[in-house]
Design a protein around this motif. Sequence first.
Motif, PDB file in Angstrom:
ATOM      1  N   PHE A 101     -70.429  83.268 -84.720  1.00 15.76           N
ATOM      2  CA  PHE A 101     -69.415  83.916 -85.548  1.00 15.76           C
ATOM      3  C   PHE A 101     -70.078  84.656 -86.724  1.00 15.76           C
ATOM      4  CE2 PHE A 101     -65.902  83.855 -88.716  1.00 15.76           C
ATOM      5  CZ  PHE A 101     -64.932  84.501 -87.967  1.00 15.76           C
ATOM      6  N   ASP A 102     -71.079  84.037 -87.325  1.00 21.49           N
ATOM      7  CA  ASP A 102     -71.804  84.696 -88.423  1.00 21.49           C
ATOM      8  C   ASP A 102     -72.554  85.934 -87.920  1.00 21.49           C
ATOM      9  OD1 ASP A 102     -70.927  83.028 -90.436  1.00 21.49           O
ATOM     10  OD2 ASP A 102     -72.643  81.678 -90.270  1.00 21.49           O
ATOM     11  N   GLU A 103     -73.123  85.861 -86.734  1.00 20.73           N
ATOM     12  CA  GLU A 103     -73.794  87.023 -86.140  1.00 20.73           C
ATOM     13  C   GLU A 103     -72.779  88.133 -85.868  1.00 20.73           C
ATOM     14  OE1 GLU A 103     -75.897  85.756 -82.627  1.00 20.73           O
ATOM     15  OE2 GLU A 103     -76.982  84.224 -83.768  1.00 20.73           O
ATOM     16  N   LEU A 104     -71.618  87.765 -85.394  1.00 15.32           N
ATOM     17  CA  LEU A 104     -70.556  88.738 -85.147  1.00 15.32           C
ATOM     18  C   LEU A 104     -70.144  89.415 -86.453  1.00 15.32           C
ATOM     19  CD1 LEU A 104     -68.669  89.866 -82.905  1.00 15.32           C
ATOM     20  CD2 LEU A 104     -67.082  88.015 -83.485  1.00 15.32           C
ATOM     21  N   ALA A 105     -70.032  88.635 -87.513  1.00 20.88           N
ATOM     22  CA  ALA A 105     -69.701  89.194 -88.825  1.00 20.88           C
ATOM     23  C   ALA A 105     -70.769  90.185 -89.277  1.00 20.88           C
ATOM     24  CB  ALA A 105     -69.537  88.071 -89.851  1.00 20.88           C
ATOM     25  N   ALA A 106     -72.020  89.873 -89.031  1.00 26.31           N
ATOM     26  CA  ALA A 106     -73.111  90.774 -89.416  1.00 26.31           C
ATOM     27  C   ALA A 106     -73.052  92.079 -88.622  1.00 26.31           C
ATOM     28  CB  ALA A 106     -74.455  90.081 -89.222  1.00 26.31           C
ATOM     29  N   ARG A 107     -72.567  92.010 -87.383  1.00 28.51           N
ATOM     30  CA  ARG A 107     -72.450  93.218 -86.547  1.00 28.51           C
ATOM     31  C   ARG A 107     -71.265  94.092 -86.950  1.00 28.51           C
ATOM     32  NH1 ARG A 107     -73.176  91.807 -80.240  1.00 28.51           N
ATOM     33  NH2 ARG A 107     -73.371  94.075 -80.136  1.00 28.51           N
ATOM     34  N   HIS A 108     -70.338  93.525 -87.713  1.00 28.67           N
ATOM     35  CA  HIS A 108     -69.117  94.236 -88.116  1.00 28.67           C
ATOM     36  C   HIS A 108     -68.912  94.107 -89.632  1.00 28.67           C
ATOM     37  CE1 HIS A 108     -67.723  94.841 -83.969  1.00 28.67           C
ATOM     38  NE2 HIS A 108     -68.271  93.672 -83.735  1.00 28.67           N
ATOM     39  N   PRO A 109     -69.806  94.681 -90.421  1.00 28.99           N
ATOM     40  CA  PRO A 109     -69.708  94.510 -91.877  1.00 28.99           C
ATOM     41  C   PRO A 109     -68.486  95.180 -92.499  1.00 28.99           C
ATOM     42  CG  PRO A 109     -71.394  96.118 -91.339  1.00 28.99           C
ATOM     43  CD  PRO A 109     -70.938  95.513 -90.026  1.00 28.99           C
ATOM     44  N   ASP A 110     -67.795  96.006 -91.741  1.00 34.03           N
ATOM     45  CA  ASP A 110     -66.593  96.678 -92.246  1.00 34.03           C
ATOM     46  C   ASP A 110     -65.344  95.811 -92.121  1.00 34.03           C
ATOM     47  OD1 ASP A 110     -66.967  96.916 -89.423  1.00 34.03           O
ATOM     48  OD2 ASP A 110     -65.443  98.488 -89.363  1.00 34.03           O
ATOM     49  N   LYS A 111     -65.491  94.606 -91.584  1.00 37.21           N
ATOM     50  CA  LYS A 111     -64.357  93.707 -91.380  1.00 37.21           C
ATOM     51  C   LYS A 111     -64.556  92.426 -92.193  1.00 37.21           C
ATOM     52  CE  LYS A 111     -63.878  95.643 -86.797  1.00 37.21           C
ATOM     53  NZ  LYS A 111     -64.868  96.689 -87.091  1.00 37.21           N
ATOM     54  N   VAL A 112     -63.471  91.743 -92.492  1.00 34.55           N
ATOM     55  CA  VAL A 112     -63.529  90.459 -93.192  1.00 34.55           C
ATOM     56  C   VAL A 112     -63.500  89.350 -92.145  1.00 34.55           C
ATOM     57  CG1 VAL A 112     -62.378  88.917 -94.815  1.00 34.55           C
ATOM     58  CG2 VAL A 112     -62.315  91.382 -95.192  1.00 34.55           C
ATOM     59  N   PHE A 113     -64.525  88.528 -92.134  1.00 34.65           N
ATOM     60  CA  PHE A 113     -64.602  87.388 -91.230  1.00 34.65           C
ATOM     61  C   PHE A 113     -64.429  86.122 -92.051  1.00 34.65           C
ATOM     62  CE2 PHE A 113     -66.300  90.604 -88.603  1.00 34.65           C
ATOM     63  CZ  PHE A 113     -66.242  90.166 -87.298  1.00 34.65           C
ATOM     64  N   VAL A 114     -63.510  85.278 -91.626  1.00 30.55           N
ATOM     65  CA  VAL A 114     -63.252  84.049 -92.371  1.00 30.55           C
ATOM     66  C   VAL A 114     -63.174  82.860 -91.415  1.00 30.55           C
ATOM     67  CG1 VAL A 114     -60.753  84.447 -92.435  1.00 30.55           C
ATOM     68  CG2 VAL A 114     -61.806  82.959 -94.130  1.00 30.55           C
ATOM     69  N   TRP A 115     -63.841  81.794 -91.796  1.00 35.85           N
ATOM     70  CA  TRP A 115     -63.896  80.544 -91.031  1.00 35.85           C
ATOM     71  C   TRP A 115     -62.922  79.576 -91.680  1.00 35.85           C
ATOM     72  CZ3 TRP A 115     -66.747  79.458 -86.700  1.00 35.85           C
ATOM     73  CH2 TRP A 115     -66.909  78.130 -86.341  1.00 35.85           C
ATOM     74  N   ILE A 116     -61.978  79.048 -90.890  1.00 39.44           N
ATOM     75  CA  ILE A 116     -60.941  78.176 -91.439  1.00 39.44           C
ATOM     76  C   ILE A 116     -60.874  76.877 -90.641  1.00 39.44           C
ATOM     77  CG2 ILE A 116     -58.479  77.925 -91.941  1.00 39.44           C
ATOM     78  CD1 ILE A 116     -58.341  81.010 -92.052  1.00 39.44           C
ATOM     79  N   ASP A 117     -61.109  75.769 -91.314  1.00 42.22           N
ATOM     80  CA  ASP A 117     -60.942  74.457 -90.702  1.00 42.22           C
ATOM     81  C   ASP A 117     -59.449  74.132 -90.745  1.00 42.22           C
ATOM     82  OD1 ASP A 117     -60.612  71.541 -90.490  1.00 42.22           O
ATOM     83  OD2 ASP A 117     -62.814  71.504 -90.503  1.00 42.22           O
ATOM     84  N   ILE A 118     -58.821  74.013 -89.580  1.00 42.89           N
ATOM     85  CA  ILE A 118     -57.366  73.861 -89.530  1.00 42.89           C
ATOM     86  C   ILE A 118     -56.893  72.503 -90.042  1.00 42.89           C
ATOM     87  CG2 ILE A 118     -57.114  75.542 -87.678  1.00 42.89           C
ATOM     88  CD1 ILE A 118     -56.503  73.107 -85.823  1.00 42.89           C
ATOM     89  N   GLU A 119     -57.778  71.522 -90.062  1.00 40.84           N
ATOM     90  CA  GLU A 119     -57.381  70.218 -90.591  1.00 40.84           C
ATOM     91  C   GLU A 119     -57.518  70.179 -92.110  1.00 40.84           C
ATOM     92  OE1 GLU A 119     -59.672  67.514 -88.201  1.00 40.84           O
ATOM     93  OE2 GLU A 119     -58.184  67.597 -86.592  1.00 40.84           O
ATOM     94  N   ASP A 120     -58.580  70.762 -92.628  1.00 43.79           N
ATOM     95  CA  ASP A 120     -58.762  70.810 -94.078  1.00 43.79           C
ATOM     96  C   ASP A 120     -57.739  71.722 -94.746  1.00 43.79           C
ATOM     97  OD1 ASP A 120     -60.913  69.118 -93.876  1.00 43.79           O
ATOM     98  OD2 ASP A 120     -62.430  70.690 -94.120  1.00 43.79           O
ATOM     99  N   HIS A 121     -57.224  72.695 -94.009  1.00 43.16           N
ATOM    100  CA  HIS A 121     -56.297  73.674 -94.573  1.00 43.16           C
ATOM    101  C   HIS A 121     -54.990  73.726 -93.779  1.00 43.16           C
ATOM    102  CE1 HIS A 121     -59.463  74.742 -97.245  1.00 43.16           C
ATOM    103  NE2 HIS A 121     -60.267  74.819 -96.213  1.00 43.16           N
ATOM    104  N   ALA A 122     -54.508  72.530 -93.448  1.00 34.95           N
ATOM    105  CA  ALA A 122     -53.264  72.432 -92.689  1.00 34.95           C
ATOM    106  C   ALA A 122     -52.086  72.993 -93.472  1.00 34.95           C
ATOM    107  CB  ALA A 122     -53.001  70.980 -92.296  1.00 34.95           C
ATOM    108  N   ASP A 123     -52.173  72.997 -94.798  1.00 38.13           N
ATOM    109  CA  ASP A 123     -51.084  73.572 -95.595  1.00 38.13           C
ATOM    110  C   ASP A 123     -50.965  75.076 -95.391  1.00 38.13           C
ATOM    111  OD1 ASP A 123     -53.610  73.739 -97.005  1.00 38.13           O
ATOM    112  OD2 ASP A 123     -52.490  74.399 -98.761  1.00 38.13           O
ATOM    113  N   ILE A 124     -52.029  75.709 -94.908  1.00 40.64           N
ATOM    114  CA  ILE A 124     -52.002  77.148 -94.633  1.00 40.64           C
ATOM    115  C   ILE A 124     -51.710  77.408 -93.160  1.00 40.64           C
ATOM    116  CG2 ILE A 124     -53.377  79.279 -94.588  1.00 40.64           C
ATOM    117  CD1 ILE A 124     -54.926  78.131 -96.987  1.00 40.64           C
ATOM    118  N   VAL A 125     -52.446  76.772 -92.268  1.00 43.75           N
ATOM    119  CA  VAL A 125     -52.373  77.105 -90.842  1.00 43.75           C
ATOM    120  C   VAL A 125     -51.832  75.974 -89.974  1.00 43.75           C
ATOM    121  CG1 VAL A 125     -54.217  78.813 -90.986  1.00 43.75           C
ATOM    122  CG2 VAL A 125     -54.785  76.438 -90.460  1.00 43.75           C
ATOM    123  N   GLY A 126     -51.298  74.938 -90.590  1.00 40.27           N
ATOM    124  CA  GLY A 126     -50.866  73.761 -89.843  1.00 40.27           C
ATOM    125  C   GLY A 126     -49.820  74.010 -88.788  1.00 40.27           C
ATOM    126  N   ASP A 127     -48.988  75.025 -88.967  1.00 37.04           N
ATOM    127  CA  ASP A 127     -47.935  75.297 -87.988  1.00 37.04           C
ATOM    128  C   ASP A 127     -48.372  76.219 -86.857  1.00 37.04           C
ATOM    129  OD1 ASP A 127     -46.137  73.662 -89.280  1.00 37.04           O
ATOM    130  OD2 ASP A 127     -45.330  75.280 -90.512  1.00 37.04           O
TER     131      ASP A 127
END
Length: 142
Positions: free
Chosen positions: A43-69
């Motif tokens: 995923f980090d390599e993919l981000a480096a290949r596409h510097p014009d995009k925002v790549f974000v890594w989200i742990d769904i358990e640590d951030h269940a208040d955001i992505v839990g549903d």
Amino acid sequence: MHSLTLNSDNRAEIAAALAGDRWIVACLCAAWCGTCESYRATFDELAARHPDKVFVWIDIEDHADIVGDLDVENFPTLLIQHHELVAFFGTMLPDAGVAHRLVLAQSGQSDAELAELARSSEERRRWQADCNLRTLMRNAQA
């Protein structure tokens, strides 16, 4: 640019990055998932290949208040979005080439094409309502 990792200290920074004009590519994962752990470097390599995009890594358990549903069926799951249009939401093979081609295919579409695709099926209409990462972040901060 490497990928960003959502944590409890940088939510405002991530929300600001997502609010811009760039494409968003989010990987939804879990810390206990061995596949996700090995996919992180890809995923980090993919981000480096596409510097014009925002790549974000989200742990769904640590951030269940955001992505839990969100209906994350397997890992890793990618969410690709431009502005308020969710272009892709689904499980991804942990393969750099496949992910790269997916990002290219989605980001190669115009906003008009994305809008048409967003309305093209019940599943894609649900993505717009349920998977919009910008909206999820705004709601979590409210």
